[in-house]
Design a protein around this motif. Structure first.
Motif, PDB file in Angstrom:
ATOM      1  N   PRO A  73       0.836  -1.202   0.000  1.00  0.00           N
ATOM      2  CA  PRO A  73       0.000   0.000   0.000  1.00  0.00           C
ATOM      3  C   PRO A  73       0.873   1.255   0.000  1.00  0.00           C
ATOM      4  CG  PRO A  73       0.072  -0.946   2.199  1.00  0.00           C
ATOM      5  CD  PRO A  73       0.884  -1.861   1.321  1.00  0.00           C
ATOM      6  N   VAL A  74       0.493   2.226  -0.811  1.00  0.00           N
ATOM      7  CA  VAL A  74       1.189   3.506  -0.867  1.00  0.00           C
ATOM      8  C   VAL A  74       0.157   4.605  -0.605  1.00  0.00           C
ATOM      9  CG1 VAL A  74       2.523   5.118  -2.273  1.00  0.00           C
ATOM     10  CG2 VAL A  74       2.895   2.643  -2.513  1.00  0.00           C
ATOM     11  N   ALA A  75       0.265   5.246   0.553  1.00  0.00           N
ATOM     12  CA  ALA A  75      -0.635   6.354   0.888  1.00  0.00           C
ATOM     13  C   ALA A  75      -0.014   7.654   0.386  1.00  0.00           C
ATOM     14  CB  ALA A  75      -0.856   6.416   2.397  1.00  0.00           C
ATOM     15  N   TYR A  76      -0.871   8.558  -0.083  1.00  0.00           N
ATOM     16  CA  TYR A  76      -0.343   9.805  -0.645  1.00  0.00           C
ATOM     17  C   TYR A  76      -1.389  10.905  -0.540  1.00  0.00           C
ATOM     18  CZ  TYR A  76      -3.267   8.425  -4.580  1.00  0.00           C
ATOM     19  OH  TYR A  76      -4.335   8.042  -5.348  1.00  0.00           O
ATOM     20  N   GLU A  77      -0.907  12.136  -0.582  1.00  0.00           N
ATOM     21  CA  GLU A  77      -1.749  13.322  -0.691  1.00  0.00           C
ATOM     22  C   GLU A  77      -1.252  14.132  -1.881  1.00  0.00           C
ATOM     23  OE1 GLU A  77      -2.861  14.132   4.006  1.00  0.00           O
ATOM     24  OE2 GLU A  77      -1.030  15.003   3.172  1.00  0.00           O
ATOM     25  N   THR A  78      -2.171  14.698  -2.650  1.00  0.00           N
ATOM     26  CA  THR A  78      -1.790  15.502  -3.803  1.00  0.00           C
ATOM     27  C   THR A  78      -2.360  16.903  -3.657  1.00  0.00           C
ATOM     28  OG1 THR A  78      -3.711  14.704  -5.051  1.00  0.00           O
ATOM     29  CG2 THR A  78      -1.624  13.539  -5.365  1.00  0.00           C
ATOM     30  N   LEU A  79      -1.743  17.839  -4.360  1.00  0.00           N
ATOM     31  CA  LEU A  79      -2.192  19.223  -4.335  1.00  0.00           C
ATOM     32  C   LEU A  79      -3.478  19.394  -5.127  1.00  0.00           C
ATOM     33  CD1 LEU A  79       1.239  20.936  -4.950  1.00  0.00           C
ATOM     34  CD2 LEU A  79      -0.164  21.233  -2.900  1.00  0.00           C
ATOM     35  N   SER A  80      -4.328  20.261  -4.647  1.00  0.00           N
ATOM     36  CA  SER A  80      -5.540  20.640  -5.359  1.00  0.00           C
ATOM     37  C   SER A  80      -5.322  21.986  -6.034  1.00  0.00           C
ATOM     38  CB  SER A  80      -6.712  20.742  -4.378  1.00  0.00           C
ATOM     39  OG  SER A  80      -7.813  21.412  -4.967  1.00  0.00           O
ATOM     40  N   PRO A  81      -5.996  22.246  -7.158  1.00  0.00           N
ATOM     41  CA  PRO A  81      -5.945  23.591  -7.728  1.00  0.00           C
ATOM     42  C   PRO A  81      -6.515  24.644  -6.791  1.00  0.00           C
ATOM     43  CG  PRO A  81      -6.761  22.006  -9.332  1.00  0.00           C
ATOM     44  CD  PRO A  81      -6.720  21.305  -8.010  1.00  0.00           C
ATOM     45  N   LYS A  82      -7.323  24.223  -5.817  1.00  0.00           N
ATOM     46  CA  LYS A  82      -7.902  25.140  -4.841  1.00  0.00           C
ATOM     47  C   LYS A  82      -7.036  25.122  -3.591  1.00  0.00           C
ATOM     48  CE  LYS A  82     -12.537  24.412  -6.678  1.00  0.00           C
ATOM     49  NZ  LYS A  82     -13.929  24.008  -6.399  1.00  0.00           N
ATOM     50  N   ALA A  83      -6.563  26.280  -3.177  1.00  0.00           N
ATOM     51  CA  ALA A  83      -5.499  26.368  -2.169  1.00  0.00           C
ATOM     52  C   ALA A  83      -5.943  25.994  -0.761  1.00  0.00           C
ATOM     53  CB  ALA A  83      -4.903  27.773  -2.158  1.00  0.00           C
ATOM     54  N   ARG A  85      -7.615  23.109  -0.230  1.00  0.00           N
ATOM     55  CA  ARG A  85      -7.970  21.692  -0.311  1.00  0.00           C
ATOM     56  C   ARG A  85      -6.761  20.843  -0.682  1.00  0.00           C
ATOM     57  NH1 ARG A  85     -13.857  21.662  -3.229  1.00  0.00           N
ATOM     58  NH2 ARG A  85     -12.857  20.161  -4.573  1.00  0.00           N
ATOM     59  N   TRP A  86      -6.925  19.548  -0.554  1.00  0.00           N
ATOM     60  CA  TRP A  86      -5.948  18.569  -1.016  1.00  0.00           C
ATOM     61  C   TRP A  86      -6.698  17.267  -1.277  1.00  0.00           C
ATOM     62  CZ3 TRP A  86      -6.525  20.501   3.812  1.00  0.00           C
ATOM     63  CH2 TRP A  86      -6.899  19.611   4.827  1.00  0.00           C
ATOM     64  N   SER A  87      -6.105  16.398  -2.077  1.00  0.00           N
ATOM     65  CA  SER A  87      -6.682  15.084  -2.349  1.00  0.00           C
ATOM     66  C   SER A  87      -5.831  14.014  -1.684  1.00  0.00           C
ATOM     67  CB  SER A  87      -6.777  14.843  -3.852  1.00  0.00           C
ATOM     68  OG  SER A  87      -7.652  15.767  -4.453  1.00  0.00           O
ATOM     69  N   GLN A  88      -6.391  12.834  -1.545  1.00  0.00           N
ATOM     70  CA  GLN A  88      -5.672  11.764  -0.846  1.00  0.00           C
ATOM     71  C   GLN A  88      -6.130  10.407  -1.359  1.00  0.00           C
ATOM     72  OE1 GLN A  88      -7.057  12.687   3.167  1.00  0.00           O
ATOM     73  NE2 GLN A  88      -8.586  11.060   3.062  1.00  0.00           N
ATOM     74  N   GLY A  89      -5.293   9.406  -1.154  1.00  0.00           N
ATOM     75  CA  GLY A  89      -5.656   8.057  -1.561  1.00  0.00           C
ATOM     76  C   GLY A  89      -4.623   7.053  -1.105  1.00  0.00           C
ATOM     77  N   GLU A 239     -12.470   8.627   3.209  1.00  0.00           N
ATOM     78  CA  GLU A 239     -13.198   9.895   3.219  1.00  0.00           C
ATOM     79  C   GLU A 239     -12.241  11.077   3.237  1.00  0.00           C
ATOM     80  OE1 GLU A 239     -16.392  12.460   5.927  1.00  0.00           O
ATOM     81  OE2 GLU A 239     -15.733  10.478   6.594  1.00  0.00           O
ATOM     82  N   ASN A 240     -12.406  11.986   2.282  1.00  0.00           N
ATOM     83  CA  ASN A 240     -11.598  13.204   2.273  1.00  0.00           C
ATOM     84  C   ASN A 240     -12.120  14.139   3.360  1.00  0.00           C
ATOM     85  OD1 ASN A 240     -10.809  16.033   1.469  1.00  0.00           O
ATOM     86  ND2 ASN A 240      -9.734  14.891  -0.119  1.00  0.00           N
ATOM     87  N   PRO A 241     -11.231  14.701   4.191  1.00  0.00           N
ATOM     88  CA  PRO A 241     -11.704  15.513   5.322  1.00  0.00           C
ATOM     89  C   PRO A 241     -12.233  16.884   4.934  1.00  0.00           C
ATOM     90  CG  PRO A 241      -9.311  15.465   5.270  1.00  0.00           C
ATOM     91  CD  PRO A 241      -9.768  14.490   4.236  1.00  0.00           C
ATOM     92  N   VAL A 242     -11.977  17.349   3.687  1.00  0.00           N
ATOM     93  CA  VAL A 242     -12.407  18.702   3.317  1.00  0.00           C
ATOM     94  C   VAL A 242     -13.204  18.754   2.013  1.00  0.00           C
ATOM     95  CG1 VAL A 242     -10.522  19.834   4.554  1.00  0.00           C
ATOM     96  CG2 VAL A 242     -10.190  19.165   2.154  1.00  0.00           C
ATOM     97  N   ILE A 243     -13.341  17.627   1.308  1.00  0.00           N
ATOM     98  CA  ILE A 243     -14.063  17.593   0.041  1.00  0.00           C
ATOM     99  C   ILE A 243     -15.194  16.579   0.137  1.00  0.00           C
ATOM    100  CG2 ILE A 243     -13.901  17.260  -2.459  1.00  0.00           C
ATOM    101  CD1 ILE A 243     -10.893  17.731  -2.232  1.00  0.00           C
ATOM    102  N   GLY A 307       1.146  20.500   3.810  1.00  0.00           N
ATOM    103  CA  GLY A 307       1.255  20.702   5.254  1.00  0.00           C
ATOM    104  C   GLY A 307       0.789  22.086   5.652  1.00  0.00           C
ATOM    105  N   LEU A 308       1.137  23.074   4.861  1.00  0.00           N
ATOM    106  CA  LEU A 308       0.712  24.436   5.127  1.00  0.00           C
ATOM    107  C   LEU A 308      -0.807  24.575   4.984  1.00  0.00           C
ATOM    108  CD1 LEU A 308       1.210  27.428   5.612  1.00  0.00           C
ATOM    109  CD2 LEU A 308       1.925  27.633   3.221  1.00  0.00           C
ATOM    110  N   ARG A 309      -1.368  23.994   3.941  1.00  0.00           N
ATOM    111  CA  ARG A 309      -2.815  24.056   3.753  1.00  0.00           C
ATOM    112  C   ARG A 309      -3.546  23.389   4.921  1.00  0.00           C
ATOM    113  NH1 ARG A 309      -3.774  23.049  -2.731  1.00  0.00           N
ATOM    114  NH2 ARG A 309      -2.214  24.546  -3.443  1.00  0.00           N
ATOM    115  N   GLN A 310      -3.020  22.270   5.345  1.00  0.00           N
ATOM    116  CA  GLN A 310      -3.664  21.554   6.447  1.00  0.00           C
ATOM    117  C   GLN A 310      -3.512  22.305   7.763  1.00  0.00           C
ATOM    118  OE1 GLN A 310      -1.785  17.716   6.043  1.00  0.00           O
ATOM    119  NE2 GLN A 310      -2.922  17.242   4.172  1.00  0.00           N
ATOM    120  N   TRP A 311      -2.376  22.940   7.980  1.00  0.00           N
ATOM    121  CA  TRP A 311      -2.186  23.744   9.188  1.00  0.00           C
ATOM    122  C   TRP A 311      -3.244  24.840   9.258  1.00  0.00           C
ATOM    123  CZ3 TRP A 311       1.085  23.708  13.410  1.00  0.00           C
ATOM    124  CH2 TRP A 311       1.107  24.868  14.178  1.00  0.00           C
TER     125      TRP A 311
END
Length: 344
Positions: A73-83, A85-89, A239-243, A307-311
């Motif tokens: 398993p490889v967990a990851y977060e990616t940048l969203s075009p909206k500052a 938010r972020w995506s994850q999987g 579940e995405n925490p912000v989308i 990390g900054l977006r999540q902070w």
């Protein structure tokens, strides 16, 4: 260490979880639709062994994981075009040689789909679309006699040939789509997104086949940090925490956020995890951004920015956080950099 079987077992019943199988340009997705009960239950009780299937089927589609043997398993977060938010999987990966499927390049009849999720579909005929993808046989399944005649007449030819009438017949008839990998299958019963659906994919399970992306001959997006020598054969999106599931903004779900951070610590790329932790520590200490060196790697820079977006979502805005955003996170993310519709 997080138990993969337990995580996937629990996620099968979670209404906000999403799943997919496919490649870069051909993907089948399974999502729950709000308030729709599953037609078939998941395997119940204790988590299954790596060779016991986990499945979920609704009236719109379904998935089955047949095995988790040798999965990384490889967990990851990616940048969203909206500052904000972020995506994850979580990508479920196999070594490249073990992930390989047939790579048929022409339309090919495979016979009745005896392994279909639902008993009533097991007599329908399965056709490999011939997309020649490394880790997925992308198929259609039908019991429509007229469509079967068209497909059999076109067998051995490329569906991408503009002179081939089979693709037009497929788009008109809306057969089931079936994505097969070494880990299992995703089936979609809903119509194909296009003219008959006002140009949009239906809510819930759906598929995307994008010839332009297929020509790139990639197993996955460059935004997904898959280790060299490994290939993603299935995708799991907690579940995405912000989308929200339809791509809408939602208030931060702290439990969903914390839960994914545990997966990221166990299964995420170390460079990413370390960069994000360093960002949080510097913000906690009140460090000015101009005194901080930006990570040297792309994945490290993504970790800092997310990390900054999540902070900011966790702690709210402040002059210091705004200064960090202006310094490190003021570069636009291309709209096609991530597919936020690929997770709920």
């Amino acid at each position: 260490m997080t138990n993969l079987e337990q995580i996937l077992h629990d996620a099968m019943a979670h209404p906000e979880a999403g799943w997919n199988m496919g490649s870069f340009g051909a993907i089948a997705e399974f999502h729950h639709v709000r308030d729709e009960a599953p037609r078939l239950p998941i395997m119940s009780g204790t988590p299954q062994s790596p060779d016991t299937p986990l499945s979920q089927v609704s009236t719109r589609g379904g998935l089955r994981l047949d095995t988790l043997k040798n999965v990384r398993p490889v967990a990851y977060e990616t940048l969203s075009p909206k500052a904000h938010r972020w995506s994850q999987g979580v990508a479920l990966c196999l070594p490249e040689a073990e992930a390989a499927m047939s790579r048929r390049s022409v339309l090919t009849e495979l016979g009745p789909d005896a392994a279909a999720l639902r008993p009533e579909d097991r007599g329908a005929i399965l056709f490999d679309m011939g997309l020649a993808q490394p880790q997925v046989d992308f198929c259609i399944r039908t019991d429509d006699a007229a469509l079967i005649d068209v497909l059999r007449a076109a067998e051995g030819a490329s569906l991408m040939d503009p002179a081939n009438p089979a693709m037009g017949a497929i788009l008109k008839a809306h057969p089931h789509r079936v994505a097969l990998t070494k880990l299992g299958r995703v089936e979609v019963f809903q119509p194909i997104g296009g003219p008959d659906t006002d140009g949009t994919s239906p809510e819930g399970p759906h598929t995307h086949v994008l010839p332009k992306l297929l020509r790139a001959a990639r197993t996955h997006s460059a935004n997904t940090p898959i280790p060299e020598g490994w290939v993603p054969c299935a995708g799991f999106h907690p579940e995405n925490p912000v989308i929200g599931r339809l791509g809408e903004d939602k208030p931060l779900n702290r439990a969903a956020f914390d839960g994914f951070q545990e997966l990221l610590r166990d299964w995420g790329p170390p460079e990413y995890v370390e960069a994000k932790a360093a960002c949080w520590a510097a913000l906690e200490q009140g460090t000015a951004p101009k005194t901080v060196d930006e990570p040297a790697t792309r994945i490290g820079r993504t970790g800092l920015r997310n990390g900054l977006r999540q902070w900011r979502r966790l702690h709210g805005d402040s002059p210091l956080a705004a200064a960090w955003s202006a310094h490190f996170d003021n570069t636009a993310v291309p709209q096609n950099a991530v597919d936020e519709t690929a997770e709920p």
